[in-house]
Scaffold this active site. Structure first.
Site, PDB file in Angstrom:
ATOM      1  N   ASP A   1     -40.414 139.482 -32.923  1.00 34.24           N
ATOM      2  CA  ASP A   1     -39.713 138.539 -32.056  1.00 34.24           C
ATOM      3  C   ASP A   1     -40.665 138.089 -30.953  1.00 34.24           C
ATOM      4  OD1 ASP A   1     -38.102 137.201 -30.266  1.00 34.24           O
ATOM      5  OD2 ASP A   1     -36.617 138.810 -30.058  1.00 34.24           O
TER       6      ASP A   1
ATOM      7  N   ASP B   1     -38.441 110.726 -29.855  1.00 37.45           N
ATOM      8  CA  ASP B   1     -39.132 111.222 -31.043  1.00 37.45           C
ATOM      9  C   ASP B   1     -40.464 110.529 -31.284  1.00 37.45           C
ATOM     10  OD1 ASP B   1     -39.289 112.931 -33.285  1.00 37.45           O
ATOM     11  OD2 ASP B   1     -38.570 111.339 -34.603  1.00 37.45           O
TER      12      ASP B   1
ATOM     13  N   HIS C   1     -46.000 108.997 -29.627  1.00 35.47           N
ATOM     14  CA  HIS C   1     -46.853 108.291 -30.581  1.00 35.47           C
ATOM     15  C   HIS C   1     -47.178 106.866 -30.137  1.00 35.47           C
ATOM     16  CE1 HIS C   1     -46.012 111.627 -33.085  1.00 35.47           C
ATOM     17  NE2 HIS C   1     -45.032 111.132 -33.806  1.00 35.47           N
TER      18      HIS C   1
ATOM     19  N   LYS D   1     -35.357 104.016 -38.295  1.00 39.44           N
ATOM     20  CA  LYS D   1     -35.170 104.670 -39.588  1.00 39.44           C
ATOM     21  C   LYS D   1     -34.265 103.823 -40.475  1.00 39.44           C
ATOM     22  CE  LYS D   1     -35.925 109.415 -38.033  1.00 39.44           C
ATOM     23  NZ  LYS D   1     -37.124 109.616 -38.882  1.00 39.44           N
TER      24      LYS D   1
END
Length: 466
Positions: A88, A228, A233, A319
């Site tokens: 862990d 995202d 990016h 998308k």
């Protein structure tokens, strides 16, 4: 690829070595580095899965075999480098065991392929057992969820690490055409002379995907397209497209120029942003039935500096669009309508197109005369044909991390500036517009370009339908 001068790593420690990123990208990149004889250190994997080294080797081979034809001799060399520690990562006792396994290694690279919430706890535990003194730490995006969390994350990392020890991984910065941007712009006088507000009228950046969120519904619903891909990016690409020439070859020379671009950008205006969501998104497993998360975003921005003042920049990403393609498109200003031109009508503006994905390349669109009309002529270059087989992004980034080359990684100030730029859209996201799968997004996105060139059909590889 160059040695960063900070000394090569003598151990690679991958936290999360049994995860999705390792399966899809990391093992393949390590295999290719081994094949090119660029890998020269042991690899220690850390994860919660209770498995033996033999099981890890088998899993690595299966991961690589998904996309690569395996050379047994190459794979055997890679397999011989692997060892494994399970436990862990939030348990401080794990790091005592890790210290024993690291032994005499003096310059390890820790690659954290883990959820961002674990970055700081892992690094702090490494610091507690004195495993950071000459180490480098690579962390995967996202670097925070908003400006406040990015500031907090950077503060916690910087409390135990110097900026020169931190590698913030954005795989777009490892893509060949993104790496080549600096050279295309500044090593070619024909392009350098055109690259400003006097010759360029507007800039479009498109990142289109022809698939949905697939099995990432729970993750994606908490993130959305803006977080995202735009904050990281696409703003990084925008900076490379518009920055001034670096004054030297160091990572700081490059990052200083990117940071200047971000500082010259005002926070985004919600009235100049359109958010969309494809029909059927809320039926994806893990997505809230009343979700208002965007799967599409289009926006307008500008850079308030001498080179680019007055040039509108349009960015879109989505998308379930008709094609998978990422490109940068620059429109040159029109020539005047002169008497010798057909019907005294000026030609369409010339365009410079850099295709980042797929089949990276560059296109120059010019006009030619045929009978009494104009015709567009495309001068195309495929980087794969002209420059040879490209180095894959994660292969390039892993090697850069191992040798200490910071040029391909995002710096602290740029991360904070890009969050500053997008923060108004997070605070005031506005209406969500539905759009059909297979379309180019919501109709409302067209309004952003009123009075300008309009969204263009992307340059697709030959034989690709959209």
């Amino acid at each position: 690829m160059v040695d960063g001068g900070g000394g090569a790593s003598d151990l690679l420690v991958i936290f999360g070595i049994t995860g999705d990123l390792a399966r899809k990208m990391t093992f393949r990149a390590l295999y290719r580095l081994e094949r090119h004889q660029l890998l020269d250190c042991p690899i220690l994997g850390v994860a919660s899965d209770d498995m033996s080294v033999g099981q890890l080797v088998k899993w690595a081979r299966e991961s690589i075999g998904r996309t690569e034809k395996i050379d047994d001799a190459v794979f055997d060399r890679l397999a011989g480098r692997l060892s494994y520690l399970h436990g862990d990562v939030t348990d401080s006792q794990l790091y005592d065991s890790l210290a024993e396994l690291i032994g005499s290694a003096c310059r390890p690279l820790y690659y954290l392929e883990m959820p961002p919430a674990l970055f700081a706890p892992i690094v702090e535990n490494l610091a507690n057992v004195r495993l950071l003194e000459r180490a480098r730490v690579a962390v995967e995006k996202p670097f925070g969820h908003d400006l406040a969390s990015a500031l907090e994350l950077n503060a916690r990392l910087r409390a135990v690490l110097g900026e020169d020890q931190i590698l913030r991984v954005d795989h777009f910065l490892g893509k060949q055409p993104v790496v080549e941007l600096e050279y295309l712009r500044f090593a070619n006088q024909a392009l350098a002379e055109l690259w400003d507000r006097n010759s360029i009228s507007e800039i479009h950046i498109t990142m289109a995907e022809d698939f949905g969120v697939e099995d990432r519904g729970k993750f994606y619903d908490a993130v959305g397209a803006l977080r995202d891909v735009v904050q990281n990016h696409l703003l990084q690409v925008l900076a490379l497209v518009t920055m001034e020439p670096p004054v030297g070859s160091s990572a700081d020379d490059l990052n200083d120029k990117k940071a200047e671009v971000f500082r010259a950008m005002a926070p985004l205006d919600p009235d100049r942003c359109v958010r969309g969501q494809y029909l059927g998104y809320t039926e994806v497993a893990g997505v809230a039935s009343d979700s208002a998360t965007e799967t599409y975003v289009a926006l307008r921005t500008e850079i308030d500096n001498w080179r680019w003042a007055g040039v509108p920049i349009f960015v879109r990403s989505g998308k379930e669009l008709p094609a998978k393609v990422t490109e940068v498109r620059l429109f040159l200003r029109r020539v005047p309508a002169l008497a010798f031109l057909p019907n005294r009508r000026p030609a369409e503006p010339n365009q410079i197109v850099l295709r980042i994905d797929p089949d990276p390349g560059m296109r120059l669109q010019i006009s030619a005369h045929t009978d009494d009309s104009w015709r567009d002529i495309h001068l195309d270059s495929s980087f794969a044909v002209d420059l040879g087989e490209p180095i894959r992004p994660y292969e390039r980034l892993l090697y850069a991390g191992l040798v200490g080359d910071h040029q391909l990684f995002a710096r602290e100030d740029s991360i904070e500036q890009t969050w500053r730029i997008v923060q108004p859209l997070l605070d005031n996201p506005g209406e969500i517009h539905r759009y059909d799968r297979g379309s180019w997004g919501p109709e409302a996105a067209q309004s952003l370009l009123r009075g300008h060139r309009g969204w263009q059909s992307p340059w697709l590889p030959r034989g690709t339908d959209a």
